[in-house]
Design a protein around this motif. Structure first.
Motif, PDB file in Angstrom:
ATOM      1  N   LEU A  44       5.745  10.331   5.394  1.00 20.67           N
ATOM      2  CA  LEU A  44       5.400  11.659   4.901  1.00 20.67           C
ATOM      3  C   LEU A  44       3.889  11.887   4.841  1.00 20.67           C
ATOM      4  N   GLN A  45       3.147  10.841   4.479  1.00 24.23           N
ATOM      5  CA  GLN A  45       1.722  11.035   4.219  1.00 24.23           C
ATOM      6  C   GLN A  45       0.821  10.702   5.407  1.00 24.23           C
ATOM      7  N   MET A  46       1.288   9.852   6.337  1.00 21.05           N
ATOM      8  CA  MET A  46       0.382   9.357   7.354  1.00 21.05           C
ATOM      9  C   MET A  46       0.833   9.606   8.788  1.00 21.05           C
ATOM     10  N   GLN A  47       2.150   9.787   9.018  1.00 19.49           N
ATOM     11  CA  GLN A  47       2.590   9.990  10.393  1.00 19.49           C
ATOM     12  C   GLN A  47       1.979  11.262  10.964  1.00 19.49           C
ATOM     13  N   LYS A  48       1.806  11.272  12.281  1.00 25.15           N
ATOM     14  CA  LYS A  48       1.183  12.404  12.939  1.00 25.15           C
ATOM     15  C   LYS A  48       2.139  13.594  12.966  1.00 25.15           C
ATOM     16  N   PRO A  49       1.611  14.817  12.794  1.00 25.07           N
ATOM     17  CA  PRO A  49       2.451  15.998  12.985  1.00 25.07           C
ATOM     18  C   PRO A  49       3.127  15.959  14.357  1.00 25.07           C
ATOM     19  N   GLY A  50       4.389  16.332  14.375  1.00 24.44           N
ATOM     20  CA  GLY A  50       5.173  16.229  15.601  1.00 24.44           C
ATOM     21  C   GLY A  50       6.106  15.037  15.583  1.00 24.44           C
ATOM     22  N   SER A  51       5.903  14.096  14.645  1.00 25.75           N
ATOM     23  CA  SER A  51       6.787  12.941  14.534  1.00 25.75           C
ATOM     24  C   SER A  51       8.030  13.340  13.731  1.00 25.75           C
ATOM     25  N   TYR A  52       8.978  12.401  13.627  1.00 28.79           N
ATOM     26  CA  TYR A  52      10.276  12.737  13.076  1.00 28.79           C
ATOM     27  C   TYR A  52      10.631  11.880  11.860  1.00 28.79           C
ATOM     28  N   ILE A  53      11.424  12.466  10.980  1.00 26.85           N
ATOM     29  CA  ILE A  53      12.078  11.762   9.885  1.00 26.85           C
ATOM     30  C   ILE A  53      13.568  11.796  10.212  1.00 26.85           C
ATOM     31  N   SER A  54      14.117  10.684  10.679  1.00 29.49           N
ATOM     32  CA  SER A  54      15.496  10.688  11.158  1.00 29.49           C
ATOM     33  C   SER A  54      16.442  10.088  10.130  1.00 29.49           C
ATOM     34  N   TYR A  92       0.845  -1.202   0.000  1.00 27.37           N
ATOM     35  CA  TYR A  92       0.000   0.000   0.000  1.00 27.37           C
ATOM     36  C   TYR A  92       0.878   1.249   0.000  1.00 27.37           C
ATOM     37  N   MET A  93       1.852   1.330   0.924  1.00 28.49           N
ATOM     38  CA  MET A  93       2.828   2.412   0.979  1.00 28.49           C
ATOM     39  C   MET A  93       4.157   1.848   1.469  1.00 28.49           C
ATOM     40  N   THR A  94       5.241   2.500   1.054  1.00 32.45           N
ATOM     41  CA  THR A  94       6.534   2.190   1.641  1.00 32.45           C
ATOM     42  C   THR A  94       6.633   2.912   2.982  1.00 32.45           C
ATOM     43  N   ARG A  95       7.676   2.568   3.755  1.00 32.58           N
ATOM     44  CA  ARG A  95       7.885   3.257   5.032  1.00 32.58           C
ATOM     45  C   ARG A  95       8.032   4.760   4.816  1.00 32.58           C
ATOM     46  N   GLU A  96       8.784   5.145   3.777  1.00 31.78           N
ATOM     47  CA  GLU A  96       9.027   6.555   3.520  1.00 31.78           C
ATOM     48  C   GLU A  96       7.742   7.274   3.141  1.00 31.78           C
TER      49      GLU A  96
END
Length: 587
Positions: free
Chosen positions: A258-268, A250-254
């Protein structure tokens, strides 16, 4: 005596797979009675009279009987999975977790290591569990060996216990949940439906999940557990369900990040190295800049840490202005920090405060900068009027108990009907306004920090969002794509530069924004401050301090249907600049 004949001598099996497992945990395993027949050296088995074929039959090794744990897990509803990351087989039922590390020959029973051969073995590449270690854990009645038919008989009878606690005269709550679908694709958002309840009608005050993820990115079956607590403090049994993830993508982790994680989360960098590198190489967006020269900025931050009492900064205003102060008491005694207004004209001058941001003194400089900036960007209605008579000096704002090594930050937008002299001063606690004009206090020498009067306090940037077909960045206070304002230190008459653009409010207007993720990275050091996005305050970060370089924070997303995207940001005192905003298209 043959190995399986030892079974008839068993009592209620004293060994347990995990010590201390409550008897009620079996309710989280299965709610149906099962009678299971296993035949040694035969792949035939029977479950409630129905024939089932096994990969590996029950077997005996050096006088010890082993049974296929995956088969029992499937029949009785507990979870047996392989954790590829840890290279361990995991058995989960209720609050119990068993990890089998055959490579290191160790098992972990709720985190406690024990020798692997006391728990399990590998037979024909299948995980087998010692029958002794299984009986009480699964609430199987005493295993029996039928010598005539040469079969092992396992009887599982679920018990129902009362939820009522006579000591508290209340019933324990019931944890229960389901999924909105029977299975999900890899990277598909999981929807959890909480069905928990309390038979007494008490509200559920606390929920505790394990294994719950927004999405899974590898096919398989994953156990999820829920435990709830009611208002009286009574705790439910643990409830477990499996979520099935298919091979469909359905989606890759990346994409999900970008599309589903909650605002305030991180891309490390550690978790998403390719995406992180892509964000770091985003090119700068074209922008049109308009600095608002109608409101100058009076900036007092040097000496930032004062070692003696005196005048920190002083200049005149007439009309609109922004008054900004950030100082730390470096003395060994409490002092008073105050902002004074002096009217040297022969007519009364009125001053109206239209916006303010204030933070009481604290030993955490990043905190006071964050609080004052957030207070200012909230734009709470302020209608604070003062009048200053001819020749009069008055206190505009003061902090009477400014203790050693505490810092403060304050920001005020004002409008005057005439000229006033603004004085920032650190004084004795009993000092009055007259000490500002009678020579009691003299201007202090500036240090490496900033002070001065600058031509603008607000800047407006305009960007065409329809051109953002690839990731674009906007730098705040980098000194190159965003040049620092030049001003004058009114005390010394020398030229000065507002490095860091502190006190300046950036107003970003993005026309026709695409559907995109908005990300933030601190480039120069620790950062803590607010960003206002289409009227909504986002704290960067929600708690603590955003560390530099190693991760982006997801601020928000646009839907692609907005006419404009408006972002307000002001560099907070105590934080490090520059920072970057990155806009990542999601079409």
């Amino acid at each position: 005596m043959k190995p399986w004949q030892r079974l008839t001598a068993m009592t209620a099996i004293a060994s347990v797979l995990v010590s201390g497992l409550p008897l009620s945990a079996a309710n989280a395993v299965s709610s149906t009675s099962k009678l299971i027949y296993l035949y040694f050296d035969s792949k035939e088995a029977y479950v409630n009279g129905e024939k089932v074929m096994l990969d590996t039959p029950a077997t005996a090794i050096k006088g010890t009987t082993y049974v296929p744990i995956k088969f029992l897990g499937d029949q009785l509803g507990f979870n047996v999975t392989y954790n590829a990351a840890k290279k361990m087989t995991e058995i989960v039922a209720g609050t119990t977790v068993i990890q089998l590390d055959f490579k290191r020959k160790v098992a972990y029973e709720n985190g406690m290591p024990v020798p692997i051969d006391t728990v399990a073995a590998i037979v024909n590449e299948r995980t087998m569990l010692r029958v002794k270690q299984m009986a009480r854990y699964l609430k199987i009645k005493e295993p029996a060996y039928n010598a005539e038919l040469k079969r092992l008989e396992l009887s599982f009878v679920p018990s129902t216990e009362s939820l009522y606690d006579p000591n508290k005269k209340n019933s324990r709550p019931v944890a229960k949940f389901t999924f909105s679908k029977t299975s999900y694709a890899k990277g598909e958002p999981i929807e959890y439906v909480d069905l928990s309840y309390d038979s007494d009608g008490d509200p559920i005050s606390y929920t505790s999940w394990t294994g719950k993820q927004d999405a899974y990115f590898e096919a398989g079956t994953y156990p999820v557990t829920l435990k709830v607590t009611d208002r009286t403090g009574l705790v439910s049994n643990v409830y477990t369900r499996n979520v099935t993830i298919t091979d469909e993508s359905y989606m890759t982790r990346e994409q999900f990040a970008l599309q589903m994680q909650k605002p305030g989360s991180y891309i490390s960098d550690e978790e998403f190295p390719e995406l992180f590198a892509n964000l770091r190489t985003a090119t700068y967006a074209d922008k049109t800049v308009e600095n608002d020269l109608s409101r100058p900025l009076l900036f007092s931050d040097s000496p930032e840490t004062y070692k003696q009492k005196g005048i920190l900064y002083q200049d005149r205003i007439n009309g609109a202005a922004r008054i900004y102060a950030h100082h730390i008491n470096g003395m060994a005694e409490p002092t008073k920090f105050a902002i004074y207004l002096t009217n040297n004209s022969d007519q009364e001058v009125k001053i109206l405060t239209t916006n303010k941001g204030e933070a009481y003194p604290s030993s955490n400089p990043a905190l006071v900068g964050h609080v004052a900036s957030m207070d200012f960007l909230l734009h709470d209605p302020t209608n604070d009027n003062m009048s200053v008579a001819p020749g009069e000096t008055v206190v505009y704002r003061e902090l009477p108990s400014f203790y050693p090594m505490m810092g403060m930050n304050s920001i005020y937008d004002v409008e005057t009907t005439g000229e006033l002299t603004v004085t920032f001063a650190a004084t004795s606690l009993d000092a009055g306004p007259e000490t500002i004009t009678d020579g009691t206090y003299q201007p202090l020498e500036r240090s490496v920090h900033i002070r001065g009067t600058f031509p603008y306090a607000d800047t407006h940037w305009y960007v065409d969002g329809s051109t953002m077909t690839e990731p674009k960045r906007i730098a705040i206070a980098d000194g190159t794509t965003d040049p620092f304002a030049s001003g004058v230190d009114a005390v010394t008459g020398t030229e000065t530069t507002n490095k860091g653009s502190f006190g300046v409010v950036y107003n970003l207007h993005i026309e026709n924004p695409k559907k995109m993720a908005i990300l933030f990275i601190a480039r120069a050091g620790g950062y803590k401050g607010p960003v206002r996005i289409n009227g909504k305050i986002v704290q960067v970060p929600k708690s603590g301090i955003l560390t530099p370089l190693d991760k982006y924070m997801l601020l928000d997303r646009t839907s692609g249907t907005e006419a404009t995207l408006d972002i307000e940001i002001t560099p907070p005192a105590g934080s490090n600049l520059p920072v970057d905003l990155v806009f990542y298209p999601l079409d």
